[in-house]
Design a protein around this motif. Structure first.
Motif, PDB file in Angstrom:
ATOM      1  N   UNK A 190     -54.497  -1.735   3.223  1.00  0.00           N
ATOM      2  CA  UNK A 190     -55.395  -0.796   2.552  1.00  0.00           C
ATOM      3  C   UNK A 190     -55.822  -1.250   1.154  1.00  0.00           C
ATOM      4  N   UNK A 191     -55.940  -2.580   0.967  1.00  0.00           N
ATOM      5  CA  UNK A 191     -56.446  -3.136  -0.303  1.00  0.00           C
ATOM      6  C   UNK A 191     -55.646  -2.674  -1.521  1.00  0.00           C
ATOM      7  N   UNK A 192     -54.330  -2.795  -1.433  1.00  0.00           N
ATOM      8  CA  UNK A 192     -53.485  -2.429  -2.575  1.00  0.00           C
ATOM      9  C   UNK A 192     -53.685  -3.416  -3.730  1.00  0.00           C
ATOM     10  N   UNK A 193     -53.550  -2.904  -4.947  1.00  0.00           N
ATOM     11  CA  UNK A 193     -53.739  -3.726  -6.144  1.00  0.00           C
ATOM     12  C   UNK A 193     -52.432  -4.428  -6.506  1.00  0.00           C
ATOM     13  N   UNK A 226     -62.321  -3.091   4.950  1.00  0.00           N
ATOM     14  CA  UNK A 226     -61.447  -2.205   5.724  1.00  0.00           C
ATOM     15  C   UNK A 226     -62.089  -0.821   5.710  1.00  0.00           C
ATOM     16  N   UNK A 227     -62.571  -0.381   6.856  1.00  0.00           N
ATOM     17  CA  UNK A 227     -63.414   0.807   6.900  1.00  0.00           C
ATOM     18  C   UNK A 227     -62.818   2.056   6.289  1.00  0.00           C
ATOM     19  N   UNK A 228     -61.534   2.252   6.425  1.00  0.00           N
ATOM     20  CA  UNK A 228     -60.927   3.508   5.981  1.00  0.00           C
ATOM     21  C   UNK A 228     -60.712   3.556   4.477  1.00  0.00           C
ATOM     22  N   UNK A 229     -60.438   2.407   3.855  1.00  0.00           N
ATOM     23  CA  UNK A 229     -60.060   2.388   2.441  1.00  0.00           C
ATOM     24  C   UNK A 229     -60.934   1.449   1.614  1.00  0.00           C
ATOM     25  N   UNK A 230     -61.393   1.955   0.468  1.00  0.00           N
ATOM     26  CA  UNK A 230     -61.883   1.056  -0.575  1.00  0.00           C
ATOM     27  C   UNK A 230     -60.652   0.414  -1.215  1.00  0.00           C
ATOM     28  N   UNK A 231     -59.741   1.242  -1.717  1.00  0.00           N
ATOM     29  CA  UNK A 231     -58.427   0.776  -2.165  1.00  0.00           C
ATOM     30  C   UNK A 231     -57.491   1.965  -2.253  1.00  0.00           C
ATOM     31  N   UNK A 232     -56.270   1.754  -1.779  1.00  0.00           N
ATOM     32  CA  UNK A 232     -55.261   2.807  -1.817  1.00  0.00           C
ATOM     33  C   UNK A 232     -54.361   2.693  -3.046  1.00  0.00           C
ATOM     34  N   UNK A 233     -54.815   1.924  -4.052  1.00  0.00           N
ATOM     35  CA  UNK A 233     -54.117   1.892  -5.328  1.00  0.00           C
ATOM     36  C   UNK A 233     -52.978   0.901  -5.401  1.00  0.00           C
ATOM     37  N   UNK A 234     -51.979   1.219  -6.208  1.00  0.00           N
ATOM     38  CA  UNK A 234     -50.865   0.323  -6.454  1.00  0.00           C
ATOM     39  C   UNK A 234     -49.823   0.402  -5.343  1.00  0.00           C
ATOM     40  N   UNK A 235     -49.125  -0.704  -5.150  1.00  0.00           N
ATOM     41  CA  UNK A 235     -47.937  -0.716  -4.312  1.00  0.00           C
ATOM     42  C   UNK A 235     -46.766  -0.525  -5.274  1.00  0.00           C
ATOM     43  N   UNK A 236     -46.234   0.687  -5.339  1.00  0.00           N
ATOM     44  CA  UNK A 236     -45.234   1.007  -6.356  1.00  0.00           C
ATOM     45  C   UNK A 236     -43.976   0.159  -6.219  1.00  0.00           C
ATOM     46  N   UNK A 292     -60.581   6.036  -2.027  1.00  0.00           N
ATOM     47  CA  UNK A 292     -60.143   5.376  -3.266  1.00  0.00           C
ATOM     48  C   UNK A 292     -59.148   6.322  -3.927  1.00  0.00           C
ATOM     49  N   UNK A 293     -57.872   6.027  -3.770  1.00  0.00           N
ATOM     50  CA  UNK A 293     -56.804   6.873  -4.293  1.00  0.00           C
ATOM     51  C   UNK A 293     -56.127   6.201  -5.481  1.00  0.00           C
ATOM     52  N   UNK A 294     -55.729   7.015  -6.450  1.00  0.00           N
ATOM     53  CA  UNK A 294     -54.898   6.571  -7.570  1.00  0.00           C
ATOM     54  C   UNK A 294     -55.497   5.326  -8.234  1.00  0.00           C
ATOM     55  N   UNK A 295     -54.758   4.200  -8.189  1.00  0.00           N
ATOM     56  CA  UNK A 295     -55.248   2.983  -8.824  1.00  0.00           C
ATOM     57  C   UNK A 295     -56.569   2.502  -8.254  1.00  0.00           C
ATOM     58  N   UNK A 296     -56.830   2.795  -6.983  1.00  0.00           N
ATOM     59  CA  UNK A 296     -58.120   2.449  -6.390  1.00  0.00           C
ATOM     60  C   UNK A 296     -59.257   3.239  -7.018  1.00  0.00           C
ATOM     61  N   UNK A 297     -58.986   4.499  -7.334  1.00  0.00           N
ATOM     62  CA  UNK A 297     -59.956   5.348  -8.030  1.00  0.00           C
ATOM     63  C   UNK A 297     -60.195   4.797  -9.434  1.00  0.00           C
ATOM     64  N   UNK A 298     -59.111   4.402 -10.100  1.00  0.00           N
ATOM     65  CA  UNK A 298     -59.251   3.804 -11.444  1.00  0.00           C
ATOM     66  C   UNK A 298     -60.099   2.536 -11.379  1.00  0.00           C
ATOM     67  N   UNK A 299     -59.823   1.695 -10.382  1.00  0.00           N
ATOM     68  CA  UNK A 299     -60.589   0.463 -10.223  1.00  0.00           C
ATOM     69  C   UNK A 299     -62.080   0.761 -10.121  1.00  0.00           C
ATOM     70  N   UNK A 300     -62.432   1.760  -9.326  1.00  0.00           N
ATOM     71  CA  UNK A 300     -63.840   2.133  -9.181  1.00  0.00           C
ATOM     72  C   UNK A 300     -64.422   2.614 -10.505  1.00  0.00           C
TER      73      UNK A 300
END
Length: 283
Positions: free
Chosen positions: A49-52, A82-92, A128-136
């Motif tokens: 899911x394109x984790x940062x 990946x159709x479902x995710x732009x990015x799902x943020x950080x891998x904690x 685009x969740x969490x860090x993915x939202x920030x990236x955007x």
């Protein structure tokens, strides 16, 4: 679409591929002055899911470096393969295991984007969740799929405090009310809601992104050579947060210390009140 280059993301076996649009794209037909060879589409496909992660970020930074130093300046669009995710943020888990992750990787990427000497557009074709939202948000513009995907800053529910650079970009780009709601309530925001609240600049797919670039004549905005400089001045407060990591941590420590003292005083007042109330009850 012609492919300019493809870079591997070693940690996931994924890639970031740079392409240019098809010159025959309908949305560009009424804009002959738009040079499609200067529109660079970076498509990241990093399962699941394109984790940062450090590997993802290093590859993204290299792609930006290649475009700046080996190709004519134009417009950079980032999107997901990946159709479902732009990015799902950080891998904690990866963050916890990577010393200096924020300062050495995440802040570096955010700083690069916010000062990049070309217009940048995040094409949000999935969540685009969490860090993915920030990236955007660190891109100059955002175009979102109106039918699929949500934007969400869900740290309030996860119990993960946001550091200054994570907050500052929302503070700088959103209205105070929208900023408050996104940070303190963590709603899932659809495309229509995001446009209404000013979080994104338009809705649609690739055609609409290219139409947006043509309508705003973005390819030509880099010819004066000051695009990055203008952004540095616009977002000097955000840059201060990105560059002041040590100071941010010291400020947070001082706030935590003061909060502890204030809580101790508050508890003492409550205990004194309870003692007095008990005394009254005996009377």
């Amino acid at each position: 679409m012609p492919t300019l280059f493809t870079l591997p993301i070693p940690s996931t076996g994924g890639t970031i591929t740079c392409t240019t649009p098809d010159p025959d794209t309908p949305s560009l037909q009424d804009s002959p002055e738009t040079d499609v060879s200067k529109i660079y589409i970076l498509t990241f496909t990093s399962p699941a899911d394109n984790r940062l992660t450090p590997s993802f970020i290093s590859t993204f930074l290299l792609a930006l470096d290649i475009l700046e130093h080996r190709y004519p300046r134009g417009v950079v669009v980032s999107t997901s393969g990946i159709g479902k995710f732009y990015s799902n943020g950080l891998d904690l888990e990866v963050v916890a295991q990577t010393e200096g992750f924020l300062e050495k990787w995440l802040w570096v990427l955010f700083r690069r984007l916010i000062t990049y000497p070309m217009p940048t557009i995040a094409h949000l074709n999935g969540h685009a969740f969490a860090g993915g939202f920030m990236l955007a948000m660190y891109h100059d513009y955002r175009i979102m799929n109106p039918k699929r995907g949500f934007l969400c800053l869900n740290e309030i529910d996860l119990g993960v405090p946001l550091q200054a650079p994570m907050m500052d970009i929302f503070r700088a780009k959103l209205s105070p009310t929208t900023f408050r709601d996104i940070v303190l309530e963590g709603p899932r925001i659809s495309g229509g809601e995001a446009l209404q609240k000013g979080v994104v600049d338009g809705l649609g797919g690739a055609e609409e992104v290219l139409g947006f670039i043509a309508e705003r004549k973005l390819v030509g905005k880099v010819t004066s050579g000051i695009y990055g400089i203008m952004k540095e001045e616009m977002y000097r407060g955000v840059l201060a947060g990105l560059d002041g990591h040590k100071g941010n941590l010291e400020w947070r420590e001082s706030i935590e210390e003061r909060r502890g003292l204030l809580e101790k005083e508050a508890v003492q007042r409550v205990e004194e009140w309870e003692k007095n109330e008990k005394g009254k009850a005996k009377l």
